[in-house]
Design an enzyme around this catalytic site. Structure first.
Site, PDB file in Angstrom:
ATOM      1  N   CYS A  71      -1.377  -5.663   4.225  1.00  0.00           N
ATOM      2  CA  CYS A  71      -0.207  -5.258   5.014  1.00  0.00           C
ATOM      3  C   CYS A  71      -0.321  -3.922   5.746  1.00  0.00           C
ATOM      4  CB  CYS A  71       1.025  -5.212   4.112  1.00  0.00           C
ATOM      5  SG  CYS A  71       1.506  -6.804   3.433  1.00  0.00           S
ATOM      6  N   HIS A 130       6.531  -0.414   5.627  1.00  0.00           N
ATOM      7  CA  HIS A 130       5.332  -0.361   4.779  1.00  0.00           C
ATOM      8  C   HIS A 130       4.223   0.535   5.349  1.00  0.00           C
ATOM      9  CE1 HIS A 130       2.579  -2.749   1.805  1.00  0.00           C
ATOM     10  NE2 HIS A 130       2.802  -1.498   1.423  1.00  0.00           N
TER      11      HIS A 130
END
Length: 476
Positions: A71, A130
């Site tokens: 990610c 994130h």
């Protein structure tokens, strides 16, 4: 003619219908969605008519790669136009990990949102961030005017925010897509009279997930399939809202995923999954939809990658690339006109896994490089093994990377090995900074930046940790 005027003129000439208004852009980024997760890419257990519509009326890429198979670094590449190693955020960061909780995308990086702000766009992020959860690394310091969603992996933190306000201590998984969709529609209604950039970064189909009540049991793919069908519904609602506000033809919609899926069945015909450097970890769906402006819809096998998004959108809105840094992508706009990219098909693509350069592709040749157990990042430890010797695959007829032809092509192996060595000097390798690596954002510059955290590693006292977490928490 100066650069800014030249780029603006080119942007206006790209498309058959030139609006007096700057085009809106909605960038849709799924989480852990694989190459074969939607109908137009071969899925049979789900129906995704709205995504398929964008593919049928736009450009569908079959050779699109993310810059990382996890990610954080993949998102950094999409937003900065640079390999994660170049922009400094090459590891998967977590607020629960001692070596990473104080790291993030360096505030000196220039994001897509900041490019759009230069042209007066309103910018919004719906969903997952994130890229660092401490205050200096948050979205509102990286060009976003509005934020709504769960900014972290749910397994790290389930907080759900509206701007700076925590509205749910634990994000309601079964309502997540519905909440996101409602907010997206509201933003479209609110921003319709001004140019806007919306980054729709959903947390699904990354686990944990739940489908909304209306979608449970609707697919042939279990809960995950139900979730994907609800994601498709959400995209349909976005397109509907654009039509109702009469701005669909002035809005470019981009659809893709941050990396491959957790299970290989959703990445077929390619081998591998999220976490690794096989094609299944990097090759994902990519669709560009712009009703009325892409005159010749097509399925394209031209190699493209995450770093191309930054120069593409910068050109479309007429903003020059900053000249004080290196970019690793090229503009995709020539493809809209049926022309060739500036980048040759045989240009190298580098498969880094955290600090470790694990593979290099040149044309259809892909060489997996030797690696030691120590070089493999911890998230891939159960899915990868050390390699004692290079392995060469021809992707033209071996998509699954099963037939090693290194012995038959020693000259090709030597050529790509040389490219790898030069790239390690530029972008780094495990335990080795590259000469062109930009800084990693950190609250504590004196603390080493580590990818694999030693078991006994604890560089900060409890007092220092408390000071850092107190000083840099966002105000409520």
């Amino acid at each position: 003619m100066n650069q800014f005027i030249r780029i603006s003129v080119i942007a206006c000439l790209l498309f058959s219908q030139v609006s007096a208004k700057l085009p809106n852009v909605i960038f849709i980024l799924m989480d852990d969605m694989g190459y074969r997760d939607v109908s137009c890419y071969g899925a049979t257990a789900v129906d995704t008519p709205h995504i398929d519509r964008m593919a049928d009326e736009g450009l569908r890429f079959t050779d699109f790669h993310t810059a990382a198979s996890i990610c954080s670094p993949s998102r950094a590449a999409f937003l900065t136009g640079a390999y994660p190693q170049r922009c400094g955020l090459y590891m998967g960061i977590s607020p629960r990990r001692e070596a990473h909780w104080f790291l993030g995308l360096d505030p000196g990086e220039i994001t897509l949102a900041e490019q759009f702000k230069k042209r007066g766009y309103t910018t919004a992020l719906v969903g997952k961030w994130h890229l660092g959860m401490q205050e200096p690394f948050l979205y509102h310091h990286q060009g976003f005017d509005h934020y709504y969603g769960a900014p972290e992996n749910m397994g790290h933190s389930a907080l759900f925010r509206d701007g700076r306000e925590v509205v749910y201590e634990k994000a309601p998984l079964g309502k997540l897509t519905s909440l996101y969709t409602q907010r997206l529609v509201k933003y479209i209604e609110d921003f319709k009279d001004e140019p806007f950039f919306i980054y729709y970064a959903h947390n699904y189909p990354h686990t944990p997930y739940q489908a909304g009540e209306a979608f449970r049991g609707t697919s042939r793919g279990g809960v995950r399939g139900d979730v994907i069908q609800e994601l498709d519904w959400s995209i349909g609602e976005v397109l509907k809202a654009l039509e109702e506000q009469k701005i669909l033809e002035n809005t470019m919609v981009i659809f893709t995923s941050d990396n491959g899926p957790i299970s290989n069945q959703f990445a077929l015909p390619y081998s591998g999954t999220k976490y690794v450097s096989l094609e299944g970890g990097h090759r994902v769906p990519f669709i560009i939809y712009w009703k009325g402006n892409i005159q010749r819809p097509a399925v394209l096998d031209v190699p493209a990658n995450a770093m191309d998004l930054f120069p593409t959108l910068s050109e479309i809105i007429g903003v020059p690339l900053p000249e004080d840094r290196t970019y690793d992508g090229v503009s995709l706009t020539p493809l809209f006109r049926g022309e060739n990219l500036v980048r040759k098909r045989t240009a190298p693509f580098y498969y880094y896994n955290c600090e470790n350069l694990q593979a290099v592709r040149v044309g259809n040749w892909k060489l997996h490089l030797p690696r030691t157990e120590r070089q493999i990042p911890f998230w891939a430890a159960r899915r990868q093994k050390p390699l004692a010797a290079p392995r060469l695959f021809n992707l033209a007829d071996d998509w699954a990377e099963r037939i090693d032809v290194a012995a038959e092509h020693p000259e090709r192996v030597a050529e790509i090995m040389q490219l790898a060595e030069a790239t390690r000097l530029e972008l780094g390798e495990f335990g080795q900074r590259g000469r062109e690596q930009r800084p990693t954002g950190t609250l504590f510059p004196e603390v080493p930046i580590l990818s694999n955290q030693p078991q006994d590693w604890d560089p900060l006292s409890d007092e220092e940790k408390g000071r850092g977490k107190t000083l840099f928490q966002p105000p409520q």
